[in-house]
Design a protein around this motif. Structure first.
Motif, PDB file in Angstrom:
ATOM      1  N   MET A 272      77.405  74.354  91.774  1.00  0.00           N
ATOM      2  CA  MET A 272      76.673  73.148  92.143  1.00  0.00           C
ATOM      3  C   MET A 272      75.880  72.598  90.956  1.00  0.00           C
ATOM      4  SD  MET A 272      77.342  72.236  95.167  1.00  0.00           S
ATOM      5  CE  MET A 272      78.137  72.876  96.636  1.00  0.00           C
ATOM      6  N   LYS A 273      75.271  73.486  90.176  1.00  0.00           N
ATOM      7  CA  LYS A 273      74.520  73.037  88.998  1.00  0.00           C
ATOM      8  C   LYS A 273      75.437  72.323  88.009  1.00  0.00           C
ATOM      9  CE  LYS A 273      70.840  76.555  88.942  1.00  0.00           C
ATOM     10  NZ  LYS A 273      70.302  77.726  88.184  1.00  0.00           N
ATOM     11  N   ALA A 274      76.623  72.881  87.769  1.00  0.00           N
ATOM     12  CA  ALA A 274      77.562  72.260  86.835  1.00  0.00           C
ATOM     13  C   ALA A 274      77.978  70.888  87.325  1.00  0.00           C
ATOM     14  CB  ALA A 274      78.783  73.163  86.649  1.00  0.00           C
ATOM     15  N   ASN A 275      78.264  70.768  88.617  1.00  0.00           N
ATOM     16  CA  ASN A 275      78.649  69.469  89.165  1.00  0.00           C
ATOM     17  C   ASN A 275      77.535  68.449  89.001  1.00  0.00           C
ATOM     18  OD1 ASN A 275      81.325  69.008  90.775  1.00  0.00           O
ATOM     19  ND2 ASN A 275      80.824  71.160  91.065  1.00  0.00           N
ATOM     20  N   MET A 276      76.325  68.873  89.300  1.00  0.00           N
ATOM     21  CA  MET A 276      75.206  67.938  89.199  1.00  0.00           C
ATOM     22  C   MET A 276      74.949  67.524  87.754  1.00  0.00           C
ATOM     23  SD  MET A 276      73.109  66.246  91.057  1.00  0.00           S
ATOM     24  CE  MET A 276      73.138  67.098  92.630  1.00  0.00           C
ATOM     25  N   ALA A 277      74.985  68.494  86.835  1.00  0.00           N
ATOM     26  CA  ALA A 277      74.705  68.193  85.432  1.00  0.00           C
ATOM     27  C   ALA A 277      75.731  67.208  84.869  1.00  0.00           C
ATOM     28  CB  ALA A 277      74.704  69.481  84.612  1.00  0.00           C
ATOM     29  N   LEU A 278      77.009  67.429  85.160  1.00  0.00           N
ATOM     30  CA  LEU A 278      78.035  66.545  84.604  1.00  0.00           C
ATOM     31  C   LEU A 278      78.076  65.204  85.320  1.00  0.00           C
ATOM     32  CD1 LEU A 278      78.841  69.188  83.146  1.00  0.00           C
ATOM     33  CD2 LEU A 278      81.207  68.394  83.296  1.00  0.00           C
ATOM     34  N   ALA A 279      77.786  65.192  86.612  1.00  0.00           N
ATOM     35  CA  ALA A 279      77.755  63.923  87.336  1.00  0.00           C
ATOM     36  C   ALA A 279      76.629  63.032  86.822  1.00  0.00           C
ATOM     37  CB  ALA A 279      77.601  64.172  88.828  1.00  0.00           C
ATOM     38  N   LEU A 280      75.484  63.636  86.511  1.00  0.00           N
ATOM     39  CA  LEU A 280      74.351  62.861  86.011  1.00  0.00           C
ATOM     40  C   LEU A 280      74.566  62.359  84.591  1.00  0.00           C
ATOM     41  CD1 LEU A 280      71.403  64.941  87.496  1.00  0.00           C
ATOM     42  CD2 LEU A 280      72.072  62.608  88.126  1.00  0.00           C
ATOM     43  N   ARG A 281      75.628  62.850  83.945  1.00  0.00           N
ATOM     44  CA  ARG A 281      75.976  62.385  82.601  1.00  0.00           C
ATOM     45  C   ARG A 281      77.151  61.406  82.624  1.00  0.00           C
ATOM     46  NH1 ARG A 281      76.869  67.424  79.580  1.00  0.00           N
ATOM     47  NH2 ARG A 281      79.090  67.020  79.653  1.00  0.00           N
ATOM     48  N   ASP A 282      77.798  61.276  83.757  1.00  0.00           N
ATOM     49  CA  ASP A 282      78.966  60.410  83.886  1.00  0.00           C
ATOM     50  C   ASP A 282      78.511  58.957  84.047  1.00  0.00           C
ATOM     51  OD1 ASP A 282      81.138  58.878  85.058  1.00  0.00           O
ATOM     52  OD2 ASP A 282      82.124  60.779  85.512  1.00  0.00           O
ATOM     53  N   PRO A 283      78.927  58.068  83.153  1.00  0.00           N
ATOM     54  CA  PRO A 283      78.438  56.682  83.232  1.00  0.00           C
ATOM     55  C   PRO A 283      78.811  55.978  84.527  1.00  0.00           C
ATOM     56  CG  PRO A 283      80.190  56.904  81.596  1.00  0.00           C
ATOM     57  CD  PRO A 283      79.804  58.281  82.001  1.00  0.00           C
ATOM     58  N   GLN A 284      79.873  56.404  85.188  1.00  0.00           N
ATOM     59  CA  GLN A 284      80.282  55.767  86.437  1.00  0.00           C
ATOM     60  C   GLN A 284      79.533  56.317  87.651  1.00  0.00           C
ATOM     61  OE1 GLN A 284      84.555  56.203  86.624  1.00  0.00           O
ATOM     62  NE2 GLN A 284      84.906  54.491  85.229  1.00  0.00           N
ATOM     63  N   LEU A 285      78.907  57.463  87.488  1.00  0.00           N
ATOM     64  CA  LEU A 285      78.239  58.103  88.617  1.00  0.00           C
ATOM     65  C   LEU A 285      76.730  58.190  88.478  1.00  0.00           C
ATOM     66  CD1 LEU A 285      80.628  61.177  89.146  1.00  0.00           C
ATOM     67  CD2 LEU A 285      80.592  59.064  90.472  1.00  0.00           C
ATOM     68  N   ALA A 286      76.252  58.306  87.237  1.00  0.00           N
ATOM     69  CA  ALA A 286      74.853  58.686  87.012  1.00  0.00           C
ATOM     70  C   ALA A 286      73.865  57.736  87.678  1.00  0.00           C
ATOM     71  CB  ALA A 286      74.572  58.777  85.518  1.00  0.00           C
ATOM     72  N   GLY A 287      74.037  56.435  87.493  1.00  0.00           N
ATOM     73  CA  GLY A 287      73.069  55.484  88.027  1.00  0.00           C
ATOM     74  C   GLY A 287      72.958  55.554  89.533  1.00  0.00           C
ATOM     75  N   SER A 288      74.099  55.495  90.201  1.00  0.00           N
ATOM     76  CA  SER A 288      74.088  55.528  91.673  1.00  0.00           C
ATOM     77  C   SER A 288      73.595  56.870  92.193  1.00  0.00           C
ATOM     78  CB  SER A 288      75.501  55.252  92.206  1.00  0.00           C
ATOM     79  OG  SER A 288      75.932  53.957  91.839  1.00  0.00           O
ATOM     80  N   LEU A 289      73.965  57.951  91.511  1.00  0.00           N
ATOM     81  CA  LEU A 289      73.541  59.269  91.962  1.00  0.00           C
ATOM     82  C   LEU A 289      72.033  59.429  91.821  1.00  0.00           C
ATOM     83  CD1 LEU A 289      74.271  62.050  93.030  1.00  0.00           C
ATOM     84  CD2 LEU A 289      74.784  62.766  90.673  1.00  0.00           C
ATOM     85  N   LYS A 290      71.486  58.983  90.690  1.00  0.00           N
ATOM     86  CA  LYS A 290      70.035  59.079  90.502  1.00  0.00           C
ATOM     87  C   LYS A 290      69.290  58.252  91.550  1.00  0.00           C
ATOM     88  CE  LYS A 290      70.181  59.917  85.507  1.00  0.00           C
ATOM     89  NZ  LYS A 290      69.940  59.308  84.164  1.00  0.00           N
ATOM     90  N   SER A 291      69.799  57.048  91.813  1.00  0.00           N
ATOM     91  CA  SER A 291      69.142  56.181  92.811  1.00  0.00           C
ATOM     92  C   SER A 291      69.161  56.845  94.174  1.00  0.00           C
ATOM     93  CB  SER A 291      69.853  54.817  92.877  1.00  0.00           C
ATOM     94  OG  SER A 291      69.716  54.134  91.658  1.00  0.00           O
ATOM     95  N   TRP A 292      70.305  57.446  94.507  1.00  0.00           N
ATOM     96  CA  TRP A 292      70.415  58.105  95.815  1.00  0.00           C
ATOM     97  C   TRP A 292      69.479  59.316  95.898  1.00  0.00           C
ATOM     98  CZ3 TRP A 292      72.538  63.031  97.046  1.00  0.00           C
ATOM     99  CH2 TRP A 292      72.619  63.288  98.417  1.00  0.00           C
ATOM    100  N   LEU A 293      69.416  60.098  94.835  1.00  0.00           N
ATOM    101  CA  LEU A 293      68.539  61.272  94.840  1.00  0.00           C
ATOM    102  C   LEU A 293      67.089  60.857  94.969  1.00  0.00           C
ATOM    103  CD1 LEU A 293      70.213  63.458  92.055  1.00  0.00           C
ATOM    104  CD2 LEU A 293      70.062  64.031  94.487  1.00  0.00           C
ATOM    105  N   ASN A 294      66.701  59.795  94.254  1.00  0.00           N
ATOM    106  CA  ASN A 294      65.309  59.354  94.294  1.00  0.00           C
ATOM    107  C   ASN A 294      64.924  58.791  95.648  1.00  0.00           C
ATOM    108  OD1 ASN A 294      64.762  60.079  91.623  1.00  0.00           O
ATOM    109  ND2 ASN A 294      65.477  58.114  90.821  1.00  0.00           N
ATOM    110  N   GLY A 295      65.880  58.170  96.317  1.00  0.00           N
ATOM    111  CA  GLY A 295      65.540  57.508  97.589  1.00  0.00           C
ATOM    112  C   GLY A 295      65.941  58.277  98.826  1.00  0.00           C
ATOM    113  N   SER A 296      66.603  59.402  98.658  1.00  0.00           N
ATOM    114  CA  SER A 296      67.141  60.117  99.813  1.00  0.00           C
ATOM    115  C   SER A 296      66.116  60.966 100.549  1.00  0.00           C
ATOM    116  CB  SER A 296      68.294  61.015  99.377  1.00  0.00           C
ATOM    117  OG  SER A 296      67.818  62.059  98.529  1.00  0.00           O
ATOM    118  N   GLY A 297      65.040  61.321  99.849  1.00  0.00           N
ATOM    119  CA  GLY A 297      64.078  62.241 100.441  1.00  0.00           C
ATOM    120  C   GLY A 297      64.520  63.681 100.466  1.00  0.00           C
ATOM    121  N   LEU A 298      65.637  63.979  99.780  1.00  0.00           N
ATOM    122  CA  LEU A 298      66.142  65.349  99.745  1.00  0.00           C
ATOM    123  C   LEU A 298      65.346  66.238  98.806  1.00  0.00           C
ATOM    124  CD1 LEU A 298      69.988  64.647  99.710  1.00  0.00           C
ATOM    125  CD2 LEU A 298      68.648  65.536 101.612  1.00  0.00           C
ATOM    126  N   LEU A 299      64.723  65.634  97.806  1.00  0.00           N
ATOM    127  CA  LEU A 299      64.034  66.428  96.780  1.00  0.00           C
ATOM    128  C   LEU A 299      62.520  66.452  97.064  1.00  0.00           C
ATOM    129  CD1 LEU A 299      65.869  65.127  93.596  1.00  0.00           C
ATOM    130  CD2 LEU A 299      66.357  67.189  94.938  1.00  0.00           C
TER     131      LEU A 299
END
Length: 299
Positions: A272-299
């Motif tokens: 899971m850590k590897a998936n998250m680290a590489l997804a947050l570096r992927d230009p096609q995924l990083a922006g949307s993933l960060k926005s979702w993490l910040n607004g999801s209330g999961l963290l």
């Protein structure tokens, strides 16, 4: 140059059940690429062109992934002009790659898995005495951007000094019983340091250091004869560390402290850590993933 890498992939991946009931653990993706492909690409960047899969008869999907793509699928993507998908599909089999497969019929340890590759290497022009690499795809080492990777550095070390090497990293002392742990010479002229002893999974109080061996090895062909002499331990397993330990007095084997981050993708958390680290570096995924993490209330 080192031309062959051995990938021991016969394990059944029980920690990932039920996913691994039908899908080999090494085909589990990090973002959109299977672990085995990351390993092959790292080896390819190191100049290696011959991959030996030490696999299981029930994991033939692994060898299919590393073979040329289905012509029907290629034709369909070409007809639809899906060039990006074609490039991704073809990247699974780098041009010039040769694949050999040998089956480990019983799970008798990592040393036994490496020993299973002996006849394949003996049949190559270089013979079984050649220096070769071993990689564990579970140990996903994410190299810094622009660098060829851990194995390329180890191959370069062999070319520069003639020394063989094992990748190591510091682990918490209380975790030494999960790893092979090394003891190093204090000779300042040895750069990187030469190994003088190696212990498999020592208790923290007995560990010679907190430097643990992780899944990259550049080994002499003499390891095969050493492994053939190793006495099986608990569960009938032949440990690779025992074979390497038998060579330390006669061979220059160094501890390579790699750059980058290792993810233990044999565990759910590491994967899971590897998936998250590489997804947050992927230009096609990083922006949307960060926005979702910040607004999801999961963290």
């Amino acid at each position: 140059m080192i031309s062959t890498v051995v990938l021991p992939v016969a394990g059944l991946g029980t920690r990932f059940l039920p996913a691994t009931k039908s899908v080999p653990k090494e085909l589990l993706p990090v973002v959109d690429k299977p672990l085995v492909q990351y390993a092959v690409e790292e080896a390819f960047r190191a100049g290696i062109r011959h991959v030996v899969l030490v696999s299981s008869p029930v994991k033939q999907a692994l060898e299919r992934h590393l073979q040329p793509a289905d012509p029907g699928l290629v034709a369909e993507l070409e007809a639809k002009n899906k060039q990006d998908l074609l490039a991704a599909l073809r990247s699974a089999t780098p041009e010039g790659l040769t694949l050999s497969v040998v089956y480990q019929q019983q799970a008798l340890g990592l040393g036994h898995a490496v020993l299973c590759a002996r006849e394949v290497l003996a049949a190559t022009p270089e013979g079984e005495k050649q220096t070769f690499a071993v990689m564990l795809p579970d140990d996903f080492i994410d190299a810094p951007q622009g660098e060829a990777g851990c194995l390329a550095d180890m191959v370069a070390l062999h070319g520069r000094t003639g020394a063989w090497s094992l990748a190591v990293e510091e682990v918490p002392r209380e975790q030494t019983d999960k790893y092979g742990v090394v003891s190093l010479t204090q000779n300042a002229a040895d750069d990187p340091a030469r190994m003088v002893a190696m212990v498999e999974k020592p208790k923290p109080a007995d560990a010679p250091s907190n430097l643990a061996v992780v899944g990259r090895y550049v080994l002499p062909g003499d390891i095969f004869a050493a492994l053939a002499e190793v006495k099986p331990g608990a569960g009938g397993e032949i440990q690779l560390t025992d074979g390497i330990a038998a060579l330390l007095a006669s061979h220059d084997i160094r501890a390579h402290r790699f750059t980058g981050v290792r993810y233990d993708c044999g565990s759910k958390l590491g994967h899971m850590k590897a998936n998250m680290a590489l997804a947050l570096r992927d230009p096609q995924l990083a922006g949307s993933l960060k926005s979702w993490l910040n607004g999801s209330g999961l963290l």
